[in-house]
Structure formats: C-alpha cells, structure tokens
Design a protein around this motif. Structure first.
Motif, PDB file in Angstrom:
ATOM      1  N   HIS A  40      45.463  63.568 -32.404  1.00  0.00           N
ATOM      2  CA  HIS A  40      44.093  62.595 -32.867  1.00  0.00           C
ATOM      3  C   HIS A  40      44.565  61.561 -33.925  1.00  0.00           C
ATOM      4  O   HIS A  40      44.255  60.458 -33.969  1.00  0.00           O
ATOM      5  N   ARG A  41      45.391  62.245 -35.083  1.00  0.00           N
ATOM      6  CA  ARG A  41      45.949  61.381 -36.174  1.00  0.00           C
ATOM      7  C   ARG A  41      46.699  60.368 -35.692  1.00  0.00           C
ATOM      8  O   ARG A  41      46.549  59.331 -36.255  1.00  0.00           O
ATOM      9  N   TRP A  42      47.588  60.682 -34.598  1.00  0.00           N
ATOM     10  CA  TRP A  42      48.500  59.372 -34.362  1.00  0.00           C
ATOM     11  C   TRP A  42      47.573  58.231 -33.714  1.00  0.00           C
ATOM     12  O   TRP A  42      47.973  57.176 -33.944  1.00  0.00           O
ATOM     13  N   ARG A  43      46.623  59.002 -32.860  1.00  0.00           N
ATOM     14  CA  ARG A  43      45.794  57.844 -32.130  1.00  0.00           C
ATOM     15  C   ARG A  43      45.204  57.150 -33.043  1.00  0.00           C
ATOM     16  O   ARG A  43      45.198  55.657 -33.243  1.00  0.00           O
ATOM     17  N   LYS A  44      44.528  57.578 -34.322  1.00  0.00           N
ATOM     18  CA  LYS A  44      43.876  56.738 -35.265  1.00  0.00           C
ATOM     19  C   LYS A  44      45.067  55.903 -35.908  1.00  0.00           C
ATOM     20  O   LYS A  44      44.383  54.764 -36.428  1.00  0.00           O
ATOM     21  N   GLU A  45      45.875  56.272 -36.188  1.00  0.00           N
ATOM     22  CA  GLU A  45      47.069  55.563 -37.119  1.00  0.00           C
ATOM     23  C   GLU A  45      47.388  54.355 -36.150  1.00  0.00           C
ATOM     24  O   GLU A  45      47.630  53.193 -36.432  1.00  0.00           O
ATOM     25  N   VAL A  46      47.511  54.405 -34.654  1.00  0.00           N
ATOM     26  CA  VAL A  46      48.025  53.419 -33.824  1.00  0.00           C
ATOM     27  C   VAL A  46      46.543  52.527 -33.877  1.00  0.00           C
ATOM     28  O   VAL A  46      46.843  51.028 -33.814  1.00  0.00           O
ATOM     29  N   GLU A  47      45.295  52.924 -33.643  1.00  0.00           N
ATOM     30  CA  GLU A  47      44.257  51.995 -33.702  1.00  0.00           C
ATOM     31  C   GLU A  47      44.052  51.223 -34.974  1.00  0.00           C
ATOM     32  O   GLU A  47      43.643  50.004 -34.956  1.00  0.00           O
ATOM     33  N   ALA A  48      44.361  51.921 -36.055  1.00  0.00           N
ATOM     34  CA  ALA A  48      44.445  51.398 -37.250  1.00  0.00           C
ATOM     35  C   ALA A  48      45.417  50.352 -37.751  1.00  0.00           C
ATOM     36  O   ALA A  48      45.171  49.042 -38.209  1.00  0.00           O
ATOM     37  N   ARG A  49      46.507  50.634 -37.187  1.00  0.00           N
ATOM     38  CA  ARG A  49      47.950  49.702 -37.512  1.00  0.00           C
ATOM     39  C   ARG A  49      48.537  49.099 -36.479  1.00  0.00           C
ATOM     40  O   ARG A  49      49.368  48.217 -36.780  1.00  0.00           O
ATOM     41  N   GLY A  50      48.136  49.241 -35.431  1.00  0.00           N
ATOM     42  CA  GLY A  50      48.760  48.652 -34.073  1.00  0.00           C
ATOM     43  C   GLY A  50      50.201  48.877 -34.379  1.00  0.00           C
ATOM     44  O   GLY A  50      50.774  49.838 -34.399  1.00  0.00           O
ATOM     45  N   PHE A  54      53.294  54.185 -37.813  1.00  0.00           N
ATOM     46  CA  PHE A  54      54.794  54.868 -37.988  1.00  0.00           C
ATOM     47  C   PHE A  54      55.759  54.316 -38.537  1.00  0.00           C
ATOM     48  O   PHE A  54      56.988  54.693 -38.257  1.00  0.00           O
ATOM     49  N   THR A  55      55.811  53.157 -39.224  1.00  0.00           N
ATOM     50  CA  THR A  55      56.757  52.492 -39.940  1.00  0.00           C
ATOM     51  C   THR A  55      56.859  52.964 -41.120  1.00  0.00           C
ATOM     52  O   THR A  55      57.871  52.437 -41.898  1.00  0.00           O
ATOM     53  N   ASP A  56      56.302  53.994 -41.654  1.00  0.00           N
ATOM     54  CA  ASP A  56      56.593  54.740 -42.975  1.00  0.00           C
ATOM     55  C   ASP A  56      56.547  53.719 -44.127  1.00  0.00           C
ATOM     56  O   ASP A  56      57.060  53.762 -45.079  1.00  0.00           O
ATOM     57  N   GLY A  57      55.796  52.395 -43.928  1.00  0.00           N
ATOM     58  CA  GLY A  57      55.611  51.663 -45.107  1.00  0.00           C
ATOM     59  C   GLY A  57      56.645  50.865 -45.600  1.00  0.00           C
ATOM     60  O   GLY A  57      56.672  50.224 -46.618  1.00  0.00           O
TER      61      GLY A  57
END
Length: 99
Positions: A40-50, A54-57
C-alpha cells in the motif's frame, strides 16, 4: 522479512500488477512474502510521485545542490554590495564633516 531492499523495477512491477487488476494485494503479498502495508505504501508513492517514484531523491538532491549554489552566489553578491555601501557611507560621512 525485515531489512530487505527491493529494486525500483520490482516495486513498480508489483504496483502495476495491482493497478491493472492482474493480481490482488493479498496474492502479491503471499507470493513475494511482503506485508500488505508495504505494498500500500508503494502504491501511494506511485500515486504521489508518478515516474519519479522510488528514485531515492536523486533528482531532488541535484536540484537542491543547484539551489544552494544559486543562493550562495546571491549571498556573495549581497555581501559585496553591503561592503560597497558601508564604504560609501563612511566616505559620505567624512566628506560631510569637513565642509
């Protein structure tokens, strides 16, 4: 299993399988030994950042470095202007006192 690191590609693959309704969170959780909250956290990350998910900034770090450099240049310019103004004021006060 705590402490495991998953690749960006793996995370995106898991999220894409859920988003395309190929598998459910529960299925992927059992299949890969992941807790559902992580998925679920991964899904939220994809929704928020497209695509930046997961590029670690890395891109953020670069833009922050550029911003810092820009601010340092500006700070140097202001310090130089401040020095010039102080010298001009001192000269003005000297000249005003002699007349």
């Amino acid at each position: 299993m705590p402490g495991r690191n998953h690749s960006r590609e793996f995370k995106l693959q898991v999220v894409n399988q859920i988003n395309s309704s190929q598998r459910t969170t529960a299925q992927l959780s059992r299949e890969h030994g992941l807790v559902p909250s992580l998925i679920h956290r991964w899904r939220k990350e994809v929704e928020a950042r497209g695509e930046a998910a997961f590029t670690d900034g890395v891109a953020t770090d670069r833009s922050a470095e550029l911003r810092i450099a820009e601010l340092e240049r500006y700070c140097g310019q202001l310090a130089l202007e401040n020095t010039i103004l102080k010298k001009s004021l001192a000269t003005y006060r000297l000249n005003k006192g002699t007349k």
